[in-house]
Design a protein around this motif. Structure first.
Motif, mmCIF file in Angstrom:
data_model
loop_
_atom_site.group_PDB
_atom_site.id
_atom_site.type_symbol
_atom_site.label_atom_id
_atom_site.label_comp_id
_atom_site.label_asym_id
_atom_site.label_seq_id
_atom_site.Cartn_x
_atom_site.Cartn_y
_atom_site.Cartn_z
ATOM 1 N N HIS A 90 10.783 -6.685 6.266
ATOM 2 C CA HIS A 90 10.005 -7.884 6.555
ATOM 3 C C HIS A 90 8.600 -7.456 6.981
ATOM 4 N N ALA A 91 7.629 -8.294 6.711
ATOM 5 C CA ALA A 91 6.256 -8.031 7.152
ATOM 6 C C ALA A 91 5.493 -9.347 7.235
ATOM 7 N N LYS A 92 4.645 -9.468 8.237
ATOM 8 C CA LYS A 92 3.793 -10.658 8.340
ATOM 9 C C LYS A 92 2.561 -10.343 9.168
ATOM 10 N N VAL A 93 1.450 -10.997 8.818
ATOM 11 C CA VAL A 93 0.204 -10.861 9.576
ATOM 12 C C VAL A 93 0.303 -11.748 10.809
ATOM 13 N N MET A 94 0.156 -11.135 11.985
ATOM 14 C CA MET A 94 0.269 -11.870 13.252
ATOM 15 C C MET A 94 -1.064 -12.493 13.655
ATOM 16 N N SER A 95 -2.154 -11.744 13.441
ATOM 17 C CA SER A 95 -3.489 -12.239 13.793
ATOM 18 C C SER A 95 -4.536 -11.422 13.055
ATOM 19 N N LYS A 123 3.341 -9.045 0.354
ATOM 20 C CA LYS A 123 4.432 -9.117 -0.616
ATOM 21 C C LYS A 123 4.763 -7.732 -1.172
ATOM 22 N N LYS A 124 3.730 -6.914 -1.391
ATOM 23 C CA LYS A 124 3.942 -5.558 -1.907
ATOM 24 C C LYS A 124 4.712 -4.706 -0.902
ATOM 25 N N LEU A 125 4.420 -4.887 0.393
ATOM 26 C CA LEU A 125 5.151 -4.145 1.422
ATOM 27 C C LEU A 125 6.643 -4.461 1.348
ATOM 28 N N LYS A 126 6.953 -5.753 1.127
ATOM 29 C CA LYS A 126 8.346 -6.191 1.103
ATOM 30 C C LYS A 126 9.029 -5.851 -0.232
ATOM 31 N N LYS A 127 8.238 -5.790 -1.285
ATOM 32 C CA LYS A 127 8.803 -5.444 -2.593
ATOM 33 C C LYS A 127 9.066 -3.952 -2.692
ATOM 34 N N GLY A 128 8.178 -3.161 -2.060
ATOM 35 C CA GLY A 128 8.324 -1.713 -2.071
ATOM 36 C C GLY A 128 7.157 -1.035 -2.760
ATOM 37 N N ILE A 129 6.784 0.137 -2.254
ATOM 38 C CA ILE A 129 5.629 0.881 -2.747
ATOM 39 C C ILE A 129 6.060 2.307 -3.048
ATOM 40 N N SER A 130 5.632 2.813 -4.184
ATOM 41 C CA SER A 130 5.897 4.210 -4.517
ATOM 42 C C SER A 130 4.735 5.054 -4.008
ATOM 43 N N HIS A 131 5.041 6.054 -3.177
ATOM 44 C CA HIS A 131 3.986 6.881 -2.588
ATOM 45 C C HIS A 131 4.465 8.322 -2.506
ATOM 46 N N GLU A 132 3.750 9.212 -3.192
ATOM 47 C CA GLU A 132 4.062 10.644 -3.191
ATOM 48 C C GLU A 132 5.526 10.903 -3.566
ATOM 49 N N TYR A 177 7.800 -2.675 14.129
ATOM 50 C CA TYR A 177 6.515 -2.035 14.416
ATOM 51 C C TYR A 177 5.395 -3.067 14.481
ATOM 52 N N ILE A 178 4.435 -2.817 15.362
ATOM 53 C CA ILE A 178 3.206 -3.602 15.410
ATOM 54 C C ILE A 178 2.076 -2.684 14.963
ATOM 55 N N VAL A 179 1.359 -3.118 13.924
ATOM 56 C CA VAL A 179 0.344 -2.285 13.277
ATOM 57 C C VAL A 179 -1.029 -2.937 13.401
ATOM 58 N N LYS A 180 -2.011 -2.169 13.831
ATOM 59 C CA LYS A 180 -3.401 -2.627 13.795
ATOM 60 C C LYS A 180 -4.074 -1.934 12.614
ATOM 61 N N THR A 181 -4.517 -2.732 11.645
ATOM 62 C CA THR A 181 -5.087 -2.162 10.425
ATOM 63 C C THR A 181 -6.612 -2.295 10.391
ATOM 64 N N LYS A 182 -7.241 -1.364 9.713
ATOM 65 C CA LYS A 182 -8.662 -1.459 9.396
ATOM 66 C C LYS A 182 -8.748 -2.208 8.075
ATOM 67 N N GLY A 183 -9.293 -3.400 8.118
ATOM 68 C CA GLY A 183 -9.243 -4.287 6.970
ATOM 69 C C GLY A 183 -8.147 -5.312 7.160
ATOM 70 N N ILE A 184 -8.221 -6.394 6.419
ATOM 71 C CA ILE A 184 -7.269 -7.496 6.586
ATOM 72 C C ILE A 184 -6.438 -7.659 5.317
ATOM 73 N N PRO A 185 -5.151 -7.322 5.379
ATOM 74 C CA PRO A 185 -4.281 -7.456 4.193
ATOM 75 C C PRO A 185 -4.119 -8.922 3.792
ATOM 76 N N SER A 186 -4.052 -9.165 2.488
ATOM 77 C CA SER A 186 -3.819 -10.514 1.970
ATOM 78 C C SER A 186 -2.316 -10.771 1.867
ATOM 79 N N SER A 187 -1.959 -11.985 1.509
ATOM 80 C CA SER A 187 -0.540 -12.314 1.329
ATOM 81 C C SER A 187 0.074 -11.484 0.197
ATOM 82 N N ASP A 188 -0.743 -11.157 -0.813
ATOM 83 C CA ASP A 188 -0.253 -10.304 -1.904
ATOM 84 C C ASP A 188 0.073 -8.900 -1.410
ATOM 85 N N HIS A 189 -0.761 -8.388 -0.513
ATOM 86 C CA HIS A 189 -0.489 -7.063 0.059
ATOM 87 C C HIS A 189 0.820 -7.071 0.857
#
Length: 242
Positions: free
Chosen positions: A163-168, A146-155, A132-144
């Motif tokens: 895998h995840a990486k900031v392209m631009s 890492k959280k995507l790759k580690k996993g997030i509990s939601h609802e 997926y290619i995602v356009k976000t409002k706000g700029i995620p940090s490297s810590d954010h």
């Protein structure tokens, strides 16, 4: 000649395992006779009924659609909104989407009339890359990231990116373009993950499914999958499924 459970699964009536149970339970007839033997093979000329209803034995077909935004991933909509099969009007077979993309998400969507193939690809352990290619409002940090790759509990669900990486990034507009790879296909998963981190998704596109991408296509375009593409997808799906 093909195994009876495979024919039932291909017709989209049930998964292969469910089809096997239907046979054992005496719910399946071949040429008017109840069949309970799992090794039974049938041909195109045999009449197969499941729970008294004849199944259609169409030739399997496989398509790639570049799904536009603002379209429902379904074959019909009770609110009269546009659905993905509206973009394949020349296809006579009763095709359906494999999985779904959200109404506001564009990109790769596979459609088929092969229920067995669809069930294989959607199996939770198939581990087929969905990019997926995602356009976000706000700029995620490297810590954010890492959280995507580690996993997030939601609802009450655990959501994880392979895998995840900031392209631009665009500091002036305070937006970022992020690539995310998933193996799962949970409801609105990408949007939920970024919402949980505090970065609402502005645009979302599925760029690739396995080795299938949108090269040379525009939103709304579709094409038949090539035989080798179907074979590769099937191999990917079977790789981790018992």
């Amino acid at each position: 000649m093909e195994r009876l459970q495979k024919v039932i699964a291909h017709a989209g009536v049930a998964s292969r395992r469910k089809a096997e149970q239907l046979i054992v339970d005496g719910k399946v007839k071949v040429n008017g006779k109840v069949v309970t033997e799992l090794g039974t093979k049938v041909s195109q000329n045999d009449d197969v009924e499941v729970n008294g209803v004849p199944i259609d034995k169409e030739e399997p077909v496989y398509y790639l659609l570049y799904k536009p935004r603002g379209v429902i991933s379904s074959v019909k909509d009770d609110k009269g909104r546009k659905v993905v099969t509206d973009y394949l009007p020349e296809v006579k077979e009763r095709i359906f989407p494999i999985g779904r993309l959200d109404y506001d998400t564009s990109g790769v969507l596979l459609l088929t009339n092969d229920g067995d193939f669809a069930n294989q690809l959607m199996h939770p352990s198939h581990e087929v890359d969905k990019v997926y290619i995602v356009k976000t409002k706000g700029i995620p940090s490297s810590d954010h990231i890492k959280k995507l790759k580690k996993g997030i509990s939601h609802e009450g669900e655990y959501l994880k990116a392979v895998h995840a990486k900031v392209m631009s990034t665009d500091r002036q507009k305070n937006t970022a373009i992020v690539q995310v790879i998933l193996h799962e296909g949970k409801n609105r998963q990408v949007r939920r993950m970024f919402d949980a981190l505090g970065f609402p998704v502005d645009k979302l596109k599925r760029e690739r499914y396995g080795m299938i991408d949108l090269h040379g296509m525009n939103a709304g375009d579709y094409r038949s999958l090539k035989p080798h593409e179907v074979k590769q997808l099937r191999q990917l799906a079977e790789k981790n499924v018992e």
